[in-house]
Design a protein around this motif. Structure first.
Motif, PDB file in Angstrom:
ATOM      1  N   ARG A 244     -34.855   8.546 -23.658  1.00 42.90           N
ATOM      2  CA  ARG A 244     -34.160   8.644 -24.953  1.00 42.90           C
ATOM      3  C   ARG A 244     -32.835   7.893 -24.930  1.00 42.90           C
ATOM      4  NH1 ARG A 244     -33.203  13.372 -28.670  1.00 42.90           N
ATOM      5  NH2 ARG A 244     -32.970  11.534 -29.978  1.00 42.90           N
ATOM      6  N   LEU A 245     -32.120   7.979 -23.818  1.00 40.28           N
ATOM      7  CA  LEU A 245     -30.848   7.266 -23.697  1.00 40.28           C
ATOM      8  C   LEU A 245     -31.064   5.753 -23.663  1.00 40.28           C
ATOM      9  CD1 LEU A 245     -29.170   9.671 -21.146  1.00 40.28           C
ATOM     10  CD2 LEU A 245     -28.247   9.136 -23.394  1.00 40.28           C
ATOM     11  N   GLU A 246     -32.119   5.322 -22.982  1.00 41.95           N
ATOM     12  CA  GLU A 246     -32.445   3.895 -22.952  1.00 41.95           C
ATOM     13  C   GLU A 246     -32.795   3.397 -24.353  1.00 41.95           C
ATOM     14  OE1 GLU A 246     -32.225   1.910 -20.440  1.00 41.95           O
ATOM     15  OE2 GLU A 246     -32.613   2.962 -18.549  1.00 41.95           O
ATOM     16  N   GLU A 247     -33.566   4.207 -25.094  1.00 41.62           N
ATOM     17  CA  GLU A 247     -33.936   3.836 -26.469  1.00 41.62           C
ATOM     18  C   GLU A 247     -32.703   3.761 -27.362  1.00 41.62           C
ATOM     19  OE1 GLU A 247     -36.704   6.871 -27.494  1.00 41.62           O
ATOM     20  OE2 GLU A 247     -38.423   5.864 -26.561  1.00 41.62           O
ATOM     21  N   MET A 248     -31.768   4.714 -27.188  1.00 31.58           N
ATOM     22  CA  MET A 248     -30.525   4.701 -27.967  1.00 31.58           C
ATOM     23  C   MET A 248     -29.734   3.432 -27.686  1.00 31.58           C
ATOM     24  SD  MET A 248     -27.042   5.192 -27.172  1.00 31.58           S
ATOM     25  CE  MET A 248     -27.066   6.212 -25.721  1.00 31.58           C
ATOM     26  N   ARG A 249     -29.656   3.043 -26.427  1.00 32.80           N
ATOM     27  CA  ARG A 249     -28.919   1.849 -26.045  1.00 32.80           C
ATOM     28  C   ARG A 249     -29.536   0.598 -26.668  1.00 32.80           C
ATOM     29  NH1 ARG A 249     -27.913  -0.027 -19.820  1.00 32.80           N
ATOM     30  NH2 ARG A 249     -30.171  -0.206 -19.921  1.00 32.80           N
ATOM     31  N   GLU A 250     -30.871   0.534 -26.697  1.00 33.62           N
ATOM     32  CA  GLU A 250     -31.564  -0.614 -27.300  1.00 33.62           C
ATOM     33  C   GLU A 250     -31.381  -0.625 -28.819  1.00 33.62           C
ATOM     34  OE1 GLU A 250     -33.291  -3.045 -25.828  1.00 33.62           O
ATOM     35  OE2 GLU A 250     -32.977  -2.299 -23.796  1.00 33.62           O
ATOM     36  N   LYS A 251     -31.536   0.533 -29.421  1.00 34.90           N
ATOM     37  CA  LYS A 251     -31.471   0.637 -30.883  1.00 34.90           C
ATOM     38  C   LYS A 251     -30.118   0.189 -31.423  1.00 34.90           C
ATOM     39  CE  LYS A 251     -31.831   4.032 -34.633  1.00 34.90           C
ATOM     40  NZ  LYS A 251     -32.055   5.472 -34.960  1.00 34.90           N
ATOM     41  N   HIS A 252     -29.033   0.577 -30.736  1.00 34.56           N
ATOM     42  CA  HIS A 252     -27.681   0.272 -31.226  1.00 34.56           C
ATOM     43  C   HIS A 252     -27.061  -0.940 -30.521  1.00 34.56           C
ATOM     44  CE1 HIS A 252     -27.398   4.001 -33.612  1.00 34.56           C
ATOM     45  NE2 HIS A 252     -28.053   4.574 -32.612  1.00 34.56           N
ATOM     46  N   SER A 253     -27.867  -1.663 -29.734  1.00 30.23           N
ATOM     47  CA  SER A 253     -27.411  -2.872 -29.030  1.00 30.23           C
ATOM     48  C   SER A 253     -26.142  -2.601 -28.205  1.00 30.23           C
ATOM     49  CB  SER A 253     -27.155  -4.005 -30.038  1.00 30.23           C
ATOM     50  OG  SER A 253     -28.317  -4.278 -30.779  1.00 30.23           O
ATOM     51  N   LEU A 254     -26.217  -1.568 -27.360  1.00 30.91           N
ATOM     52  CA  LEU A 254     -25.057  -1.156 -26.553  1.00 30.91           C
ATOM     53  C   LEU A 254     -25.245  -1.464 -25.070  1.00 30.91           C
ATOM     54  CD1 LEU A 254     -24.335   2.312 -28.235  1.00 30.91           C
ATOM     55  CD2 LEU A 254     -23.055   0.179 -28.565  1.00 30.91           C
ATOM     56  N   GLN A 255     -26.102  -2.447 -24.772  1.00 26.65           N
ATOM     57  CA  GLN A 255     -26.372  -2.753 -23.364  1.00 26.65           C
ATOM     58  C   GLN A 255     -25.111  -3.146 -22.598  1.00 26.65           C
ATOM     59  OE1 GLN A 255     -28.056  -3.841 -25.963  1.00 26.65           O
ATOM     60  NE2 GLN A 255     -30.273  -3.812 -25.610  1.00 26.65           N
ATOM     61  N   ASP A 256     -24.169  -3.797 -23.279  1.00 25.08           N
ATOM     62  CA  ASP A 256     -22.949  -4.229 -22.597  1.00 25.08           C
ATOM     63  C   ASP A 256     -21.877  -3.147 -22.556  1.00 25.08           C
ATOM     64  OD1 ASP A 256     -22.723  -4.371 -25.361  1.00 25.08           O
ATOM     65  OD2 ASP A 256     -21.158  -5.910 -25.286  1.00 25.08           O
ATOM     66  N   ARG A 257     -22.120  -2.002 -23.216  1.00 23.78           N
ATOM     67  CA  ARG A 257     -21.109  -0.935 -23.259  1.00 23.78           C
ATOM     68  C   ARG A 257     -21.597   0.391 -22.662  1.00 23.78           C
ATOM     69  NH1 ARG A 257     -18.484  -0.710 -29.126  1.00 23.78           N
ATOM     70  NH2 ARG A 257     -17.121   0.743 -27.997  1.00 23.78           N
ATOM     71  N   VAL A 258     -22.880   0.489 -22.401  1.00 23.30           N
ATOM     72  CA  VAL A 258     -23.440   1.704 -21.783  1.00 23.30           C
ATOM     73  C   VAL A 258     -24.209   1.282 -20.532  1.00 23.30           C
ATOM     74  CG1 VAL A 258     -24.934   3.701 -22.056  1.00 23.30           C
ATOM     75  CG2 VAL A 258     -23.618   2.862 -24.016  1.00 23.30           C
ATOM     76  N   GLU A 259     -23.687   1.657 -19.373  1.00 23.72           N
ATOM     77  CA  GLU A 259     -24.310   1.299 -18.099  1.00 23.72           C
ATOM     78  C   GLU A 259     -25.078   2.501 -17.548  1.00 23.72           C
ATOM     79  OE1 GLU A 259     -23.055  -0.342 -13.642  1.00 23.72           O
ATOM     80  OE2 GLU A 259     -21.514  -0.011 -15.181  1.00 23.72           O
ATOM     81  N   MET A 260     -26.362   2.282 -17.244  1.00 24.34           N
ATOM     82  CA  MET A 260     -27.217   3.342 -16.695  1.00 24.34           C
ATOM     83  C   MET A 260     -27.382   3.105 -15.202  1.00 24.34           C
ATOM     84  SD  MET A 260     -28.138   5.114 -19.477  1.00 24.34           S
ATOM     85  CE  MET A 260     -29.590   6.015 -19.005  1.00 24.34           C
ATOM     86  N   LEU A 261     -26.890   4.036 -14.380  1.00 24.12           N
ATOM     87  CA  LEU A 261     -26.925   3.866 -12.926  1.00 24.12           C
ATOM     88  C   LEU A 261     -28.156   4.463 -12.279  1.00 24.12           C
ATOM     89  CD1 LEU A 261     -23.213   4.766 -12.030  1.00 24.12           C
ATOM     90  CD2 LEU A 261     -24.182   2.509 -12.461  1.00 24.12           C
ATOM     91  N   GLY A 262     -28.831   5.373 -12.966  1.00 28.03           N
ATOM     92  CA  GLY A 262     -29.924   6.095 -12.331  1.00 28.03           C
ATOM     93  C   GLY A 262     -29.386   7.179 -11.411  1.00 28.03           C
ATOM     94  N   ALA A 263     -30.215   7.619 -10.476  1.00 23.64           N
ATOM     95  CA  ALA A 263     -29.812   8.693  -9.553  1.00 23.64           C
ATOM     96  C   ALA A 263     -28.644   8.239  -8.677  1.00 23.64           C
ATOM     97  CB  ALA A 263     -30.987   9.111  -8.686  1.00 23.64           C
TER      98      ALA A 263
END
Length: 445
Positions: A244-263
């Motif tokens: 869901r967080l990945e989808e939110m990032r794609e939907k709002h074009s926030l790839q450069d402002r939301v970094e997903m590190l994983g575990a």
């Protein structure tokens, strides 16, 4: 240490190499109790190929019994299956007190039940909050009522948690102590240099599940990014809600402002925390959030939902609380951004050092152990009378379970007398000798 030394068996399904609040609590508490002169042994289930006996820092002995988890790191309930191996460990290690952790741990419930049958003193620590309405909570509360009917003392990590546990289990309030969690301030230190405020970084380190408010993050992050152009997010953690967080990032074009590190391994949590200005906790239920302590020890200002025992964790000037509603959380984040220039990470770290200490937790737990060991012994009939009060049908069922447990214990005593079980010799571990700490499948210095 004023009183006599104790020989304690810590029991839970949740322990290293798995990482979490309960795992850290058991480890740090055990280490501090060892330093106070007590003998501490941990009992948990096998993790992968980690099975048998292992030693950790300070001579902490861990039994990884050959039971495999089947759901959320919990072992399959066997009721009586753990009795023989538990009895052997209790006799071999000359245990005087059994300390179970976490209401959701199957191994904890079974160990406390068998220990009471065999006449050992038992203490239980509840680390979570549960509801009263849904089917899962009703079932868990009945199991907890059964287990706690026989415990000598109980510990909760916050006053909210104590109220919740007393209501769920029917345990007398005078038997329940409140001892909060703590943080290893030597491990969680602020960055050597202060970060620039040109770019505000908000850090989230959490399991990405519903209970931890991952769905709330999906609503909050886009709105904060829209209102505050200089805000960036770093999200560490894994879970089913990551999609869901990945989808939110794609939907709002926030790839450069939301970094997903994983575990994020626990050893690297500090590195992630000191890269940010604000720590965001979006939990929907929380008895006591250790992650908040770790963030505050690193000098981060915290924004958190006002749920459970969270309001008890930090002073008002170190945290901004809000109801778990997206609009309220957004306002709280904006308020925290304006407060940042007033925050001194070094001063915050020093205050955390004074407020929370695992050595203080150990000393307070020691008092609970002393009280538990002073409780009078009870025969089977006295114990059964308490179980009968657990419900019209449940009470009778609990009595039947305990009678069978009592008979199996006596059969075990005939089949394998205590004299035939070899006791483990006491080995003094010098603090000046480097010991090995085991994580994963290898042994590291």
């Amino acid at each position: 240490m004023g009183g006599p030394t104790h020989r304690i068996l810590m029991v839970s399904d949740f322990f290293y190499p798995n990482f979490g609040g309960v795992e850290n609590h058991i480890y740090y508490l055990s280490q501090c109790l060892l330093k106070l002169g007590h003998r501490v042994v941990v009992l948990t289930h096998a993790y992968g190929n980690r099975c048998g006996v292992r030693y950790m820092t300070g001579g902490l002995k861990v039994y990884y019994i050959p039971w495999r988890p089947f759901l959320m790191q919990n072992t399959l309930p066997t009721i009586y299956g753990t009795l023989p191996i538990l009895r052997t460990i209790l006799i071999r290690e000359k245990i005087s007190l059994v300390h179970g952790h976490q209401a959701f741990s199957t191994l904890c419930h079974e160990a406390l039940m068998h220990a009471c049958t065999m006449g050992y003193k038992v203490v239980f620590t509840d680390h979570s909050l549960y509801g009263f309405a849904d089917v899962g909570s009703v079932h868990m509360n009945k199991v907890l009522q059964f287990t706690l009917a026989d415990v000598n003392q109980a510990i909760c990590v916050s006053h909210t948690s104590k109220e919740n546990t007393v209501l769920r289990s029917g345990l007398p309030p005078q038997k329940v102590f409140v001892i909060p969690n703590a943080v290893d301030t030597a491990m969680f230190k602020p960055a050597t240099s202060r970060l620039s405020y040109d770019k505000i970084i908000i850090v989230v380190v959490s399991r990405l599940v519903y209970r931890k408010g991952a769905d709330l993050l999906v609503e909050v992050i886009p709105e904060v990014c829209r209102l505050c152009p200089n805000v960036h997010f770093i999200i560490g953690g894994e879970g089913p809600k990551r999609v869901r967080l990945e989808e939110m990032r794609e939907k709002h074009s926030l790839q450069d402002r939301v970094e997903m590190l994983g575990a994020v391994p626990h050893a690297q949590v500090r590195t992630v925390l000191i890269s940010g200005h604000i720590f965001l906790n979006s939990s929907l239920t929380e008895a006591f959030c250790i992650a908040i302590l770790e963030a505050a020890s690193c000098g981060l200002l915290t924004v958190s939902t006002r749920v459970g025992g969270v309001p008890e964790v930090l002073p008002d000037d170190m945290v901004v609380l809000a109801e778990p509603v997206p609009s309220n959380m957004v306002r709280a984040i904006k308020k925290a951004i304006h407060m940042l220039p007033q925050i001194d990470p070094r001063e915050m770290h020093l205050r955390m050092k004074e407020l929370y200490s695992w050595h203080d937790v150990a000393r307070r737990t020691e008092v609970v152990y002393d009280r538990a060991l002073k409780c009078s012994d009870e025969n089977l009939l006295e114990r059964l009378s308490r179980y009968l009060t657990c419900g019209a049908w449940a009470g009778k069922l609990f009595c039947l379970v305990m009678i069978i447990d009592f008979l199996l214990w006596h059969l075990l005593k005939l089949w394998q007398p205590a004299e035939d079980i070899e006791e483990v010799p006491d080995i003094k571990h010098s603090p000046f000798i480097k010991t090995k700490v085991m994580f994963g499948d290898s042994i590291k210095d």
